[in-house]
Design a protein around this motif. Sequence first.
Motif, PDB file in Angstrom:
ATOM      1  N   SER A  28     -18.558  19.692 -28.602  1.00  0.00           N
ATOM      2  CA  SER A  28     -18.579  18.898 -29.828  1.00  0.00           C
ATOM      3  C   SER A  28     -18.575  17.402 -29.523  1.00  0.00           C
ATOM      4  O   SER A  28     -17.793  16.937 -28.685  1.00  0.00           O
ATOM      5  CB  SER A  28     -17.358  19.239 -30.677  1.00  0.00           C
ATOM      6  N   PRO A  29     -19.426  16.619 -30.218  1.00  0.00           N
ATOM      7  CA  PRO A  29     -19.404  15.165 -30.027  1.00  0.00           C
ATOM      8  C   PRO A  29     -18.037  14.546 -30.311  1.00  0.00           C
ATOM      9  O   PRO A  29     -17.715  13.485 -29.786  1.00  0.00           O
ATOM     10  CB  PRO A  29     -20.448  14.669 -31.037  1.00  0.00           C
ATOM     11  N   ALA A  30     -17.219  15.209 -31.118  1.00  0.00           N
ATOM     12  CA  ALA A  30     -15.884  14.706 -31.424  1.00  0.00           C
ATOM     13  C   ALA A  30     -15.012  14.610 -30.178  1.00  0.00           C
ATOM     14  O   ALA A  30     -14.000  13.899 -30.175  1.00  0.00           O
ATOM     15  CB  ALA A  30     -15.204  15.601 -32.456  1.00  0.00           C
ATOM     16  N   THR A  31     -15.407  15.285 -29.089  1.00  0.00           N
ATOM     17  CA  THR A  31     -14.613  15.271 -27.848  1.00  0.00           C
ATOM     18  C   THR A  31     -15.157  14.282 -26.817  1.00  0.00           C
ATOM     19  O   THR A  31     -14.607  14.189 -25.725  1.00  0.00           O
ATOM     20  CB  THR A  31     -14.584  16.667 -27.212  1.00  0.00           C
ATOM     21  N   TRP A  32     -16.210  13.552 -27.160  1.00  0.00           N
ATOM     22  CA  TRP A  32     -16.868  12.715 -26.154  1.00  0.00           C
ATOM     23  C   TRP A  32     -16.094  11.450 -25.796  1.00  0.00           C
ATOM     24  O   TRP A  32     -16.124  11.009 -24.659  1.00  0.00           O
ATOM     25  CB  TRP A  32     -18.259  12.326 -26.648  1.00  0.00           C
ATOM     26  N   SER A  33     -15.451  10.832 -26.765  1.00  0.00           N
ATOM     27  CA  SER A  33     -14.720   9.590 -26.494  1.00  0.00           C
ATOM     28  C   SER A  33     -13.353   9.946 -25.926  1.00  0.00           C
ATOM     29  O   SER A  33     -12.496  10.478 -26.635  1.00  0.00           O
ATOM     30  CB  SER A  33     -14.576   8.768 -27.781  1.00  0.00           C
ATOM     31  N   ARG A  34     -13.129   9.623 -24.625  1.00  0.00           N
ATOM     32  CA  ARG A  34     -11.954  10.124 -23.910  1.00  0.00           C
ATOM     33  C   ARG A  34     -11.275   9.001 -23.117  1.00  0.00           C
ATOM     34  O   ARG A  34     -11.211   9.044 -21.887  1.00  0.00           O
ATOM     35  CB  ARG A  34     -12.349  11.258 -22.966  1.00  0.00           C
TER      36      ARG A  34
ATOM     37  N   PHE B 261      -9.061   6.857 -20.893  1.00  0.00           N
ATOM     38  CA  PHE B 261      -8.040   7.084 -19.863  1.00  0.00           C
ATOM     39  C   PHE B 261      -7.935   8.534 -19.413  1.00  0.00           C
ATOM     40  O   PHE B 261      -7.074   8.877 -18.595  1.00  0.00           O
ATOM     41  CB  PHE B 261      -6.667   6.575 -20.330  1.00  0.00           C
ATOM     42  N   ASP B 262      -8.783   9.409 -19.899  1.00  0.00           N
ATOM     43  CA  ASP B 262      -8.778  10.803 -19.469  1.00  0.00           C
ATOM     44  C   ASP B 262      -9.450  10.926 -18.099  1.00  0.00           C
ATOM     45  O   ASP B 262     -10.410  10.219 -17.789  1.00  0.00           O
ATOM     46  CB  ASP B 262      -9.525  11.665 -20.490  1.00  0.00           C
ATOM     47  N   ALA B 263      -8.953  11.842 -17.287  1.00  0.00           N
ATOM     48  CA  ALA B 263      -9.503  12.015 -15.941  1.00  0.00           C
ATOM     49  C   ALA B 263     -10.962  12.447 -15.980  1.00  0.00           C
ATOM     50  O   ALA B 263     -11.718  12.199 -15.027  1.00  0.00           O
ATOM     51  CB  ALA B 263      -8.671  13.044 -15.182  1.00  0.00           C
TER      52      ALA B 263
ATOM     53  N   CYS C 280      -7.597  12.824 -24.718  1.00  0.00           N
ATOM     54  CA  CYS C 280      -7.027  12.501 -23.407  1.00  0.00           C
ATOM     55  C   CYS C 280      -6.152  13.684 -22.997  1.00  0.00           C
ATOM     56  O   CYS C 280      -4.946  13.725 -23.280  1.00  0.00           O
ATOM     57  CB  CYS C 280      -6.213  11.205 -23.471  1.00  0.00           C
ATOM     58  N   GLU C 281      -6.782  14.642 -22.333  1.00  0.00           N
ATOM     59  CA  GLU C 281      -6.107  15.886 -22.003  1.00  0.00           C
ATOM     60  C   GLU C 281      -5.308  15.776 -20.710  1.00  0.00           C
ATOM     61  O   GLU C 281      -4.217  16.332 -20.588  1.00  0.00           O
ATOM     62  CB  GLU C 281      -7.129  17.016 -21.909  1.00  0.00           C
TER      63      GLU C 281
ATOM     64  N   ASP D 169       1.298   5.699 -19.664  1.00  0.00           N
ATOM     65  CA  ASP D 169       1.963   6.587 -20.619  1.00  0.00           C
ATOM     66  C   ASP D 169       1.120   6.623 -21.887  1.00  0.00           C
ATOM     67  O   ASP D 169       1.399   5.930 -22.861  1.00  0.00           O
ATOM     68  CB  ASP D 169       3.376   6.073 -20.909  1.00  0.00           C
ATOM     69  N   VAL D 170       0.061   7.416 -21.864  1.00  0.00           N
ATOM     70  CA  VAL D 170      -0.856   7.488 -22.999  1.00  0.00           C
ATOM     71  C   VAL D 170      -0.273   8.416 -24.063  1.00  0.00           C
ATOM     72  O   VAL D 170       0.158   9.532 -23.757  1.00  0.00           O
ATOM     73  CB  VAL D 170      -2.245   7.987 -22.553  1.00  0.00           C
ATOM     74  N   VAL D 171      -0.254   7.953 -25.293  1.00  0.00           N
ATOM     75  CA  VAL D 171       0.235   8.763 -26.412  1.00  0.00           C
ATOM     76  C   VAL D 171      -0.832   9.806 -26.735  1.00  0.00           C
ATOM     77  O   VAL D 171      -1.950   9.460 -27.140  1.00  0.00           O
ATOM     78  CB  VAL D 171       0.538   7.896 -27.642  1.00  0.00           C
ATOM     79  N   THR D 172      -0.508  11.068 -26.561  1.00  0.00           N
ATOM     80  CA  THR D 172      -1.472  12.154 -26.782  1.00  0.00           C
ATOM     81  C   THR D 172      -0.818  13.267 -27.587  1.00  0.00           C
ATOM     82  O   THR D 172       0.393  13.307 -27.761  1.00  0.00           O
ATOM     83  CB  THR D 172      -1.976  12.730 -25.445  1.00  0.00           C
ATOM     84  N   GLY D 173      -1.658  14.171 -28.080  1.00  0.00           N
ATOM     85  CA  GLY D 173      -1.154  15.385 -28.710  1.00  0.00           C
ATOM     86  C   GLY D 173      -0.748  15.248 -30.164  1.00  0.00           C
ATOM     87  O   GLY D 173      -0.565  16.239 -30.851  1.00  0.00           O
ATOM     88  N   GLY D 174      -0.587  14.046 -30.647  1.00  0.00           N
ATOM     89  CA  GLY D 174      -0.174  13.808 -32.026  1.00  0.00           C
ATOM     90  C   GLY D 174       0.573  12.495 -32.104  1.00  0.00           C
ATOM     91  O   GLY D 174       0.918  11.895 -31.074  1.00  0.00           O
ATOM     92  N   PRO D 175       0.822  11.989 -33.310  1.00  0.00           N
ATOM     93  CA  PRO D 175       1.545  10.720 -33.449  1.00  0.00           C
ATOM     94  C   PRO D 175       2.925  10.797 -32.785  1.00  0.00           C
ATOM     95  O   PRO D 175       3.582  11.835 -32.812  1.00  0.00           O
ATOM     96  CB  PRO D 175       1.668  10.555 -34.967  1.00  0.00           C
TER      97      PRO D 175
END
Length: 435
Positions: A241-247, A249-251, A391-392, A401-407
Amino acid sequence: MSAPARLKPVLTGVGLVSPIGVGVDAFVESLKSGRSGVGSLERFAGSAAPQDTGGEVRDFDDSVTKSVMPKKQRKFVKVMCREIELGVASALTAVTHAGVDLDALEKTRFGVEFGANLMFSPPEVLRDAAWSVTDVAGDARAFAFDRWGGEGLKVLEPLWLLKYLPNMPACHIGIAVDARGPNNSLTLGEASGLLALGEATRIMQRGKADVMIAGVTGTRLHPIKSLHAKLWDELAERDGSPATWSRPFDADRNGQVLAEGAGSVVLETPDHAAARGATVLAEVLGCGASCVIDRSGKADRGRALLNAARAALRDAGVSPADVGHVNAEGLGERDADRAEAATIRELFPGGVPVTATKSYFGNCGSGTGMLELAASVLMLREGLIPPTLNCETVDPECGLDVVTGGPRATDADLFLTLNVTRAGQAGAAVVRAVR
């Protein structure tokens, strides 16, 4: 004798025209729910965006602009290109959101500071004019430059140029709200928003205005702009999905996503806001700017960001330890993210939460900065830091310390927001959200 305290403008209104929503409510709901605005393009035939994918403002057309324009000025929409319309709509909705009574304002102390990218005609607008001065001999084509001024320009619509000048958003906005104070335009790519915020702040600190509209508009989806991006930048393209393209700081990131958008804020002196009983959303504590480029023309984005951030912190009179989170440039490009991460680590050796809201909508060029600032302000008013989508696995080379997974819940109201261009122009702002 101590120096007098510097005026800290307050933010009383926000106008957002973005791929994740038009208006504050839709924008915030997307941030909370993790809804991306990146998808297949519908309005940009001929865009060079990979697989015709990007962050498009889908719920926007001429009718939106006309609905917020004063009736007597709706005819001006016909001489606005899409970027100008996005910017005008964002500014006028910000004024409405602030609850400003335009009739009660001292118009000579009401100004506009607006950023935009360089604007280009769609190729089809120039096509007939270009062909009219093109000599054809068999399979050969030769554009006759000496005939363009006398013949080619006559084929273009009479007010063609007014649709594509980057100073026109500020002009249209000033006319629409009858702002007769300082009016200026900036064209500094992704840094435009924070630099417009800084200049609006300085104007107010110099005592030249009580109220300022500060905003930006921009696109990287336009056929010519997207072609430039294809030539100059690392663009994301992947399966799924294009919704996953912008990542950011993700490895596994592999480039930025192109987008369009606009954002504006209304700034007031604290006394002016208090006198009219305005709701204060945030305080602008400090702003900084820098440009770092060597003699060969190579930009140092990391150093520019560091300089701008330190300048903003000095201007605010706070230390890095006071900052609750950083809203980063977060392009999603491999080298750019590593350079920015190194800057953040140097500035915050003890660590700091980091978010990158381009993960929701991509890179809107000049239109980006105010969308990111608004994301932090609006979420912090509810005690939350907006998360970074997609950012998985944080790149170990970034080490943030990237804020991920939810607010993420937070008690801190103060944040630092950063933007930088490929040419090494950077802006930074220290802002305190008011709950």
